[in-house]
Design an enzyme around this catalytic site. Structure first.
Site, PDB file in Angstrom:
ATOM      1  CG  ASP A  48       3.981  -7.024 -11.647  1.00 52.96           C
ATOM      2  OD1 ASP A  48       3.763  -7.046 -10.417  1.00 52.96           O
ATOM      3  OD2 ASP A  48       3.133  -7.334 -12.491  1.00 52.96           O
ATOM      4  CG  ASP A  99       1.413 -14.462  -7.836  1.00 52.64           C
ATOM      5  OD1 ASP A  99       1.023 -15.328  -7.036  1.00 52.64           O
ATOM      6  OD2 ASP A  99       1.106 -13.265  -7.752  1.00 52.64           O
ATOM      7  NE  ARG A 131     -17.655 -34.742   1.816  1.00 50.05           N
ATOM      8  CZ  ARG A 131     -17.494 -34.580   3.117  1.00 50.05           C
ATOM      9  NH1 ARG A 131     -16.289 -34.381   3.609  1.00 50.05           N
ATOM     10  NH2 ARG A 131     -18.530 -34.603   3.921  1.00 50.05           N
ATOM     11  CE  LYS A 140      -2.388  -1.379   3.699  1.00 47.52           C
ATOM     12  NZ  LYS A 140      -3.430  -1.405   4.719  1.00 47.52           N
TER      13      LYS A 140
END
Ligand code: F6P
Length: 366
Positions: free
Chosen positions: A121, A145, A180, A79
């Site tokens: 980046d 990533d 499942r 931020k």
């Protein structure tokens, strides 16, 4: 002789191996026979911009043993970049100002010779901006990533894949017991690297990645075919940025001041809702989230991060500013940061791991 001062910082989301890079830079500088002094700025450039400044002296003692420690001792933030720093108006609203000139002035006052910015980046875009303003800056690529185009691998990626793989392994055994369908949502932003590696490593039946928008009917057919043939369970690995053919990625806007990226996440639950009633098996969703970013880097990432750190210091020594360290075909080199941030690294249709996944019978949703 007056020592040359290097400032290190870590910016953006954290990643296993950041501390390993910090340690490597400090040790390489130390072993280059004491003409260097290394300090760190806390929380990316905030440590320099804040009053009082928050700076950490770094030496071989303070970085001892850091190769195994997850996170970053310099802390980090995604931020408030210096070019668009949030400030609050008198009426309580927020606006942004460019503090990059102020930042450069403050760095000059601290007699900083060179800055090493360890980040993805977003951070390297800031590096490029500051380089153009005359700052001696070097970039070190980081992100779980693995989406930076100029380097084959970023450190932290393999650790994230390891964490995701061992998690899906666990989901496989409970899926098998309950017959499942287990959906594991993994990180990766707009690239499917973590999902594809994890699906191949864990032997998932279905892998959904942002690069290949999926057709829900193909997934239903794959699952029903499997269930009819006697296997009542299946495992799906879905990247947070994956999206259906006729749709968009599940994302929201953050209400945190200064946070610019879209918040991805929730595709796993969307997928479950879209599959419900269309297959006979019960479905559960697991979102792996920040677990993929935390903890000790695996050996591969420690080695890669150490080499990145040493190379970054060598670039400072050589005065190769405005460059980012790269790793390609087992070689450590560098390219201009401008070039490094110009393209995003997605999984191309001819990628061999993608080809491998298809040949292993993994359904890519298309
Ligand atoms: O870029 C790394 C990453 O982990 C993405 O995969 C993810 O979408 C994002 O960061 C989450 O960031 P934050 O720390 O802001 O939650």
């Amino acid at each position: 002789m007056k020592k040359k001062r290097i400032l290190i910082l870590t910016g953006g989301g954290d990643c296993p191996g950041l501390n390993t890079v910090i340690r490597a830079i400090v040790r390489a500088a130390h072993n280059a026979h004491s003409n260097w002094e290394v300090i760190g700025s806390m929380r990316a450039f905030h440590g320099i911009l804040e009053t009082p400044q928050d700076i950490l002296p770094l030496n071989t003692h303070s970085v001892a043993g850091l190769q195994v420690k997850g996170g970053t001792i310099l802390e980090t933030t995604n931020k408030g970049k210096p070019t668009e720093f949030p400030v609050q108006n008198d009426d309580g609203t927020w606006t942004t100002i460019d503090r990059s000139d102020e930042l450069i002035e403050k760095l000059q006052r601290l007699s900083i010779y060179a800055v090493i910015n360890i980040g993805g980046d977003g951070s390297q875009n800031i590096s490029q901006h500051l380089y153009k303003k005359g700052l001696n800056i070097i970039g070190v690529p980081k992100t779980i990533d693995n989406d930076l185009s100029s380097t084959e691998f970023t450190f932290g990626f393999q650790t994230a894949v390891e964490t995701a793989t061992t998690s899906v392994d666990k989901l496989v055994s409970t899926a098998e017991s309950h017959n499942r369908v287990m959906i594991a949502e993994v990180m990766g932003r707009d690239a499917g690297w973590i999902a594809l590696y994890t699906a191949v490593a864990a032997g998932a039946e279905i892998a959904l990645i942002p690069e290949i928008p999926y057709d829900i009917n193909k997934i239903i057919a794959k699952l029903n075919n499997r269930i009819i043939n006697g296997r009542g369970f299946a495992n799906i690995v879905v990247a947070e940025g994956a999206r259906p053919k006729e749709g968009v990625a599940v994302q929201s806007v953050s209400d945190e001041i200064g946070y610019e990226n879209p918040v991805l996440g929730g595709i796993g639950h969307k997928l479950m809702a879209d599959l419900k009633g269309k297959i006979s098996a019960d479905i559960r969703v697991t979102i792996l989230g920040h677990i993929q970013r935390g903890g000790t880097p695996i050996a591969f990432d420690r080695v890669l991060a150490t080499q990145f750190g040493v190379r970054a210091f060598e670039l400072v020594q050589a005065g190769k500013f405005g460059h980012m360290v790269t790793y390609n075909k087992s070689k450590f080199s560098s390219i201009p940061i401008k070039k490094a941030v110009s393209t995003y690294k997605s999984i191309e249709p001819d990628n061999y791991l993608l080809h491998t996944a298809r040949n292993m019978g993994i359904c890519m949703g298309d």
